[in-house]
Design a protein around this motif. Structure first.
Motif, mmCIF file in Angstrom:
data_model
loop_
_atom_site.group_PDB
_atom_site.id
_atom_site.type_symbol
_atom_site.label_atom_id
_atom_site.label_comp_id
_atom_site.label_asym_id
_atom_site.label_seq_id
_atom_site.Cartn_x
_atom_site.Cartn_y
_atom_site.Cartn_z
ATOM 1 N N SER A 43 -55.808 -56.253 -20.328
ATOM 2 C CA SER A 43 -55.568 -55.933 -21.729
ATOM 3 C C SER A 43 -56.869 -55.938 -22.519
ATOM 4 O O SER A 43 -57.727 -56.803 -22.327
ATOM 5 N N ASP A 44 -57.009 -54.978 -23.421
ATOM 6 C CA ASP A 44 -58.183 -54.910 -24.290
ATOM 7 C C ASP A 44 -58.076 -55.876 -25.472
ATOM 8 O O ASP A 44 -59.078 -56.269 -26.044
ATOM 9 N N ASN A 45 -56.842 -56.245 -25.868
ATOM 10 C CA ASN A 45 -56.636 -57.010 -27.096
ATOM 11 C C ASN A 45 -56.279 -58.474 -26.877
ATOM 12 O O ASN A 45 -56.233 -59.230 -27.822
ATOM 13 N N SER A 46 -55.971 -58.863 -25.671
ATOM 14 C CA SER A 46 -55.621 -60.265 -25.413
ATOM 15 C C SER A 46 -56.047 -60.629 -23.998
ATOM 16 O O SER A 46 -56.309 -59.746 -23.190
ATOM 17 N N PRO A 47 -56.114 -61.907 -23.702
ATOM 18 C CA PRO A 47 -56.568 -62.319 -22.365
ATOM 19 C C PRO A 47 -55.472 -62.190 -21.306
ATOM 20 O O PRO A 47 -55.218 -63.108 -20.557
ATOM 21 N N VAL A 48 -54.797 -61.045 -21.279
ATOM 22 C CA VAL A 48 -53.730 -60.821 -20.309
ATOM 23 C C VAL A 48 -54.269 -59.960 -19.174
ATOM 24 O O VAL A 48 -54.840 -58.900 -19.404
#
Length: 62
Positions: A43-48
């Protein structure tokens, strides 16, 4: 947005996509082969991060 990488188990890149929208289908012609493929999503927006190993079924012939 996510980055997706598809590769053969021995490391050969089959597909790389960056900045793909989440939750939308992606059409790509990716050869499976008898050894299957590994799919990695970051994911670019969260540490997923996620990784999947996809294997063909014995009866599929694909």
């Amino acid at each position: 947005m996510v980055d997706v990488t598809v590769l053969r188990p021995r490391g050969e890149d089959l597909f790389k996509g960056s900045g793909l929208p989440c939750g939308r289908p992606l059409s790509a012609d990716i050869p499976m082969g008898p050894e299957g493929v590994m799919v990695m999503v970051d994911s670019d927006n969260s540490p997923v991060q996620a990784a999947y190993s996809l294997l063909p079924t014995a009866a599929s012939g694909q």
